[in-house]
Design an enzyme around this catalytic site. Structure first.
Site, PDB file in Angstrom:
ATOM      1  N   SER A  66      57.972  33.404 -46.861  1.00 14.56           N
ATOM      2  CA  SER A  66      58.736  32.538 -45.958  1.00 14.56           C
ATOM      3  C   SER A  66      60.132  33.113 -45.790  1.00 14.56           C
ATOM      4  CB  SER A  66      58.864  31.138 -46.553  1.00 14.56           C
ATOM      5  OG  SER A  66      59.739  31.165 -47.670  1.00 14.56           O
ATOM      6  N   ASP A  67      60.760  32.873 -44.637  1.00 10.92           N
ATOM      7  CA  ASP A  67      62.201  33.084 -44.585  1.00 10.92           C
ATOM      8  C   ASP A  67      62.815  32.075 -45.561  1.00 10.92           C
ATOM      9  OD1 ASP A  67      64.763  33.874 -44.003  1.00 10.92           O
ATOM     10  OD2 ASP A  67      64.487  33.898 -41.834  1.00 10.92           O
ATOM     11  N   TRP A  68      64.073  32.304 -45.909  1.00  5.60           N
ATOM     12  CA  TRP A  68      64.690  31.547 -46.997  1.00  5.60           C
ATOM     13  C   TRP A  68      64.856  30.078 -46.617  1.00  5.60           C
ATOM     14  CZ3 TRP A  68      63.105  35.871 -48.122  1.00  5.60           C
ATOM     15  CH2 TRP A  68      63.389  36.529 -49.315  1.00  5.60           C
TER      16      TRP A  68
END
Ligand code: BGC
Length: 768
Positions: free
Chosen positions: A244-246
């Site tokens: 996932s992106d952060w």
């Protein structure tokens, strides 16, 4: 002849089996892992070294090492490292070999910092010029983006570092990036927004793919089964891991079901150990329920760190935490699901030698808990070659937009130069956000110019206007810099310096950052500054350090314009080398420079920035030059444009179809053209090839880039360039057939210096 572009491969063909079994070694680790240990391997934890942007903890008992993921596209974050030019600058070189060398080099720095995964490259399409992260991306064109991303990834991975291509998919603006849905027709998705990701998977065999923040047609990228499983794995055969992106995941069980393997960073922001959020560590030490709610304090502290569009999820615990526990207990998520995710993660550990690594550099062997030898190449930060490459990319990416003959500057002909601009005394290292780099050392423009022009030329420096306010994720907006003079900057001083000098060089910049979009105009009073300097000076050169196109109301009043993007640490030396003609300006625009924001296709609120959190991509495939050409809008400077100090002439253009081109495996074509450097200077030419399709079946852009080659040419020399054109280049994506389709009829190849400066053409007829 109407045919599918992938020959034998029919729509829905699964490519590599998504259920690809793990290797024996990974399978036996999966057998040994407890459920608790499995839970550790699918979400981020605390990096004991405090360096990694994201960290997967080790399982020491089984010799599984920790894995460190680090930003990012332009240099290694969180350590002092080489600050390379922005990705858009690399793209402007149109040079796959340079991209490969960049990949190898940045990976070497990642290894030296003991990092395992590089969170790069960003391959999103520059759909709107306002996007705050366009400097981190390659282009508005999927072919150019793919041709550069593939060798970059191959370079990174050849140096023993996993690349993580991002942000999958359609993360084309920063405004409301966490919540908006990109409402994209399938054809545009396939023709523009996916190809660079597809090439990263199918050609470069990228280890990892980062799911974006935004939604795509209503569903979050992190929870998107179609993108994460059907397209990525079943169609393209991806067998690496998705991350996932952060703080992008919004629903843990749905993400697991969709195909997300790793949730990052795995904790709320105030637990995340990064140098830039140390204050939050302090806050974290406060007992809960103290005099002020900790969460509220965290919100206040993170507010400036998240410029305009705060991520609503940064204060949440990982969605792979208690949400998954409940889903496992309820039987919705099974241990087999976890095995599948961990199999993919450990599969890449194995492929890249992590399972054999004892830990080198900064991370203690005990933290890694793995074997004895690290088979991966050791790296180095700040080698001479790295500095040289940072200079080379900055030079090669600089685009000479316009030149009435004032350039190149010759120190022998000049007594004085006025160097003017709010940041004329410092390097433009990069934009704001997660790509920020703490450079090992910068070269400021005055030093670069003085060195190039020689000691006899007087270089005076004036800011003219106040410095441009920058948003930064990692440092105070205004680092300490020596002041230039006594009082603050003044226009009058700039005008005086311009009047007294033989030539004025005005350096201006934008303030693009992750987390916010930017205006199309240059910030603050910089346009005014240019006008006033141009009125005062005999000759004026404008050096733009921007993330893309800006309005240029002063264009007619100046003598030369250079686009240097964000040149990184080498700024002063590299830009001076181009200004003084020590190197040819080889850069060509990887994005169209329109005259006004309204000239771009996303010119309504629905299309940009969107309404009710939906962004309407109804311009379809007509993005960038595809739109300017189709709608017959004159750009300020077209896609592919860039002047040279040399002059090039093109010979006849020929095209030949490969044998068998009319059967199911064809067509592939070779386009050839001879190019001559008809000047007395050595230079580089970027030979570009655009295909004009028949366009009878569907509405297609008049021309699309299908190939290019970047060639150094000595004065007076000529060379024949041969470009291989693949099947896909002929095709459009047919939504009904759910496949690529090649039309019958005349396909015309145009070769030339830009999308609007076409020097020759050749046609093939298909199906007749
Ligand atoms: C960015 C990513 C980056 C990540 C980790 C996010 O805000 O969108 O590109 O890799 O943070 O810093």
């Amino acid at each position: 002849m109407t045919d599918t572009a992938d020959g034998q491969s029919e729509a829905g063909d699964a490519g590599t089996d998504p259920a690809t079994a793990p290797s024996e070694r990974v399978a036996s680790l999966l057998d040994e892992l407890t459920l608790g240990e499995k839970r550790v391997l699918i979400k981020g934890g605390i990096d004991p070294e405090g360096i990694a942007t994201g960290y997967v903890p080790p399982i020491e008992r089984l010799g599984i090492p920790g894995c460190s993921l680090v930003d990012g596209p332009m240099g290694i974050r969180a350590v002092t490292s080489t600050a390379f030019p922005a990705t858009v600058s690399l793209a402007a070189s149109w040079d796959p070999d340079l991209a490969r060398r960049f990949g190898e080099t940045i990976a070497s720095e990642a290894r030296a910092a003991d990092q395992d995964v590089l969170l790069a490259p960003g391959v999103n399409i520059a759909r709107v010029p306002q996007c705050g992260r366009n400097f981190e991306y390659y282009s508005e064109d999927p072919t150019l983006a793919s041709e550069l991303a593939v060798p970059m990834i191959e370079g990174v991975q050849s140096a023993g570092v996993m690349a993580c291509v991002k942000h999958y998919a359609a993360n084309n603006q920063e405004t409301d990036r966490h919540t908006t849905s990109a409402e994209i027709p399938e054809r545009a998705l396939r023709e523009l927004y996916l190809p660079a990701f597809e090439a990263a998977v199918t050609e470069a065999e990228v280890a990892s793919v980062m799911a974006a923040y935004n939604r795509i047609n209503g569903t979050h990228a992190t929870e998107h089964p179609r993108l994460l499983t059907e397209i990525l794995r079943e169609e393209w055969g991806f067998d690496g891991f998705t991350v996932s992106d952060w703080w992008a995941t919004t629903d843990g069980p749905a993400a697991v079901e969709a195909g997300l393997d790793l949730d990052m960073p795995g904790m709320p922001v105030y637990e995340w150990h990064e140098p830039d959020v140390k204050l939050l560590d302090v806050l974290d030490a406060l007992p809960d329920g103290a005099w002020f709610p900790k969460r509220r304090i965290a919100e206040l502290v993170t507010a400036p760190w998240q410029p305009e569009n705060p991520n609503p999820h940064v204060l949440e615990e990982s969605h792979f935490g208690s949400e998954l526990t409940a889903a496992i207990e309820a039987g919705r998520i099974t241990e087999a699901d976890l095995d599948r995710m961990i199999g993919r993660i450990l599969g890449q550990y194995e492929r890249f030698g992590l399972l054999d690594a004892s830990g080198t550099g900064g991370t203690a062997a005990s933290d890694r808990g793995a074997g004895d030898e690290d088979p991966r190449p050791a790296g180095v930060i700040d080698a001479d070659e790295h500095r040289d490459l940072a200079i080379e990319i900055a030079e090669r990416g600089t685009v000479l937009l316009e030149n009435d003959g004032v350039l190149p500057l010759d120190g022998d002909d000049l007594d004085s130069v006025a160097l003017i601009g709010p940041h004329a005394d410092e390097a433009k290292v990069g934009g704001g956000g997660s790509s920020e780099v703490d450079a090992v050392g910068t070269v400021a423009p005055p030093r670069g110019l003085r060195e190039c022009l020689g000691g006899d030329v007087d270089v005076t420096v004036e800011r003219g206007v106040d410095r441009i306010e920058m948003d930064s994720f990692t440092e105070s907006p205004f680092p300490d810099l020596p002041s230039i003079g006594g009082a603050g900057p003044s226009m009058a001083d700039a005008e005086r310096a311009a009047r007294e000098a033989d030539v004025a060089v005005v350096m201006v910049q934008d303030a693009a950052t992750e987390g916010a979009d930017r205006a199309f105009d240059l910030p603050d009073e910089q346009d005014d500054l240019i006008e006033r300097v141009a009125a005062a000076a005999e000759r004026t050169i404008v050096v733009l350090k921007t993330s893309g196109a800006v309005a240029m109301p002063w264009r007619e009043d100046v003598d030369a314009i250079l686009e240097a993007w964000y040149p990184g640490q080498a700024d002063g030396g590299a830009v001076a080398n181009v200004l003084c003609g020590n190197v040819d300006p080889t850069g060509r625009l990887p994005v169209t420079f329109g005259a006004a924001a309204e000239d771009y296709p996303a010119d309504t609120e629905e299309r940009y920035p969107g309404r009710d959190l939906e962004v309407d991509y109804s311009e379809g495939v007509f993005v960038g030059y595809r739109h300017f050409d189709d709608a017959d809008v004159e750009p300020l400077f077209p896609f592919g444009h860039g002047e040279s100090y040399a002059a090039f002439e093109y010979g006849d253009c020929n095209v030949s179809l490969a044998d068998g081109a009319s059967d199911a495996s064809g067509p592939t074509a070779t386009v050839s053209v001879s190019v001559e450097n008809a000047s007395e200077r050595d230079g580089w030419e970027v030979v570009q090839c655009y295909l004009a399709p028949p366009g009878d079946a569907v509405d297609r852009p008049p021309r699309a880039l299908v190939g290019f080659e970047t060639v150094p040419l000595e004065a007076g020399k000529s060379r024949t360039v041969e470009l291989e054109i693949d099947r896909r280049s002929f095709a459009y994506y047919d939504e009904d057939a759910a496949d690529w389709v090649i039309e019958d009829g005349e396909h015309t190849f145009h070769v030339g210096r830009s999308s609007r400066d076409l020097r020759g053409s050749a046609t093939v007829s298909l199906g007749e």
